[in-house]
Design a protein around this motif. Structure first.
Motif, mmCIF file in Angstrom:
data_model
loop_
_atom_site.group_PDB
_atom_site.id
_atom_site.type_symbol
_atom_site.label_atom_id
_atom_site.label_comp_id
_atom_site.label_asym_id
_atom_site.label_seq_id
_atom_site.Cartn_x
_atom_site.Cartn_y
_atom_site.Cartn_z
ATOM 1 N N ASN A 95 41.499 46.059 54.214
ATOM 2 C CA ASN A 95 40.900 46.813 53.107
ATOM 3 C C ASN A 95 40.560 48.241 53.510
ATOM 4 N N ALA A 98 43.843 50.195 53.492
ATOM 5 C CA ALA A 98 44.285 50.423 52.107
ATOM 6 C C ALA A 98 43.471 51.543 51.460
ATOM 7 N N LEU A 114 50.343 51.113 44.058
ATOM 8 C CA LEU A 114 49.023 51.456 44.590
ATOM 9 C C LEU A 114 47.950 51.328 43.521
ATOM 10 N N TRP A 117 46.275 47.890 43.414
ATOM 11 C CA TRP A 117 45.430 47.421 44.512
ATOM 12 C C TRP A 117 43.971 47.321 44.074
ATOM 13 N N ARG A 170 51.832 41.486 44.705
ATOM 14 C CA ARG A 170 50.575 41.351 45.440
ATOM 15 C C ARG A 170 50.852 41.017 46.904
ATOM 16 N N SER A 173 52.033 44.100 48.672
ATOM 17 C CA SER A 173 50.942 45.068 48.855
ATOM 18 C C SER A 173 50.090 44.698 50.062
#
Length: 399
Positions: A95, A98, A114, A117, A170, A173
């Motif tokens: 996280n 990201a 993006l 997310w 997902r 990502s």
């Protein structure tokens, strides 16, 4: 049983009726492995040799340690090594990366993934567990590309389980942002403290800690190299033509010989970042490093290695650290000429001893090169027309 009938020259020009002293030794092609051969005489011995008494006996309480209850589920054993605390750590770092990556973008395209997310939300612990389960199942169910796991065009190739776990976007990502370290804590490539394994070294350290915590190995151990196939662009990628994969990340592996349980691993970083100390052979350095990190010195463990690691110096060094040793020897390592250039017939063997160290040369059949082997544990003995120490090596090497 000692031999007095051979025609080797003796160190004092006379032979004893019980044994024979061998004075001749060859000059080594490996200067770093210099052994003072004449410090103690080498005695020619013949099987069956009397049992050799050892100063130490193996008394470790081998077997699993700190394990779940007998009715535990397989996932409980999996979490002994990939712990919940480490999974939470992966969630935080994924996280973090990201967040840092997305905020660093000056402009995000309208239909970029993006945007999803933060719309879907940051990755959770349950999602990370599912992500790892998908990765493991991809290793069992092989497809040509990641997107094929979500392909519904052909019913015969449809795998519903993957779609039930994640949407394709997902999963990809999470895969793009997957991190286990904070990039801001990693030294730059030009920094003296830089390491090419810094992005995953914490996982290697975790494995070594948990491996050591949950199992005490039995007496016989083995050290060898292993290659994780990869053609990624990295300074740690090695080329080993003898391996099936040939290109990959090389590991030095210490394992229990009987079960193959891995006790300790070390990633080889290459000569620049993982140099061998001056005056040592790389094989001896690796052996000492792994055994020391695993805390197995001075416990009467018996180590088996191939010729890359083996030398007379290493056998003596390990013996001084309470560790027994057996391994094959390369012809260019220093040893008495009796073993270095043996004159042997088919299924014939020669043994010589210097204190606790026993050397043997054996020719299985005519037309094949002789095998040279060293041991600080074995005695001169035959088993099925072979030296017993070779049978022991074949049994325990390459766990």
């Amino acid at each position: 049983m000692a031999d007095s009938s051979d025609s080797e020259q003796f160190s004092d020009g006379e032979s004893d009726e019980d044994f024979e002293v061998i004075s001749g030794s060859s000059e080594s092609e490996d200067e770093m492995n210099d052994v003072p051969m004449n410090a103690n005489p080498w005695f020619r011995v013949r099987p069956p040799e009397i049992d050799y008494l050892h100063d130490q006996r193996f008394v470790e309480n081998s077997g699993p340690q700190n394990v779940p209850a007998a009715d535990a589920k397989p996932i409980d054993y999996f979490l002994l090594f990939l712990t919940l605390d480490f999974l939470r750590h992966i969630v935080r770092e994924t996280n973090r990366y990201a967040q840092d990556f997305i905020t660093s973008q000056q402009r995000i395209r309208r239909f970029s993934r993006l945007h999803s997310w933060f719309k879907v939300g940051a990755v959770t612990l349950d999602e990370m567990k599912g992500f790892i389960s998908v990765i493991l199942n991809m290793g069992l169910i092989r497809k040509p590309s990641i997107t094929e796991y979500w392909n519904t065009k052909f019913q015969s190739q449809d795998t519903v389980w993957f779609r039930n776990m994640f949407s394709r976007n997902r999963f990809q990502s999470i895969l793009n942002f997957f991190h286990i370290v904070d990039n801001t804590t990693i030294p730059n490539r030009n920094d003296d403290n830089y390491s090419p394994t810094s992005k995953f070294q914490c996982f290697v350290d975790l494995f070594n800690r948990q491996s050591k915590q949950h199992y005490i190995p039995k007496q016989n151990l083995s050290i060898d190299e292993s290659l994780i196939a990869s053609k990624g662009r990295s300074s740690i990628i090695q080329y080993i033509p003898s391996k099936a994969a040939k290109f990959g990340v090389k590991l030095w592996v210490l394992a229990e010989a009987v079960s193959g349980y891995i006790c300790q691993i070390s990633v080889y970083k290459g000569k620049q970042y993982d140099p061998t100390p001056q005056g040592m052979l790389q094989g001896a350095y690796v052996v000492n490093k792994l055994l020391d990190a695993a805390g197995l010195f001075n416990k009467a463990y018996h180590l088996f290695t191939d010729s890359f690691f083996s030398s007379i110096n290493l056998a003596k060094e390990l013996l001084a650290k309470g560790t027994l040793f057996t391994g094959t020897l390369r012809a260019n390592r220093q040893m008495p000429n009796t073993i270095k250039n043996p004159v042997l017939q088919e299924k014939e063997s020669i043994y010589i001893r210097q204190g606790r160290i026993l050397l043997c040369a054996y020719k299985e059949r005519n037309g094949r090169k002789p095998v040279r082997i060293i041991s600080s544990f074995s005695k001169a003995a035959q088993e099925n027309d072979k030296p017993a120490m070779i049978c022991s090596y074949n049994k325990f090497m390459g766990a």
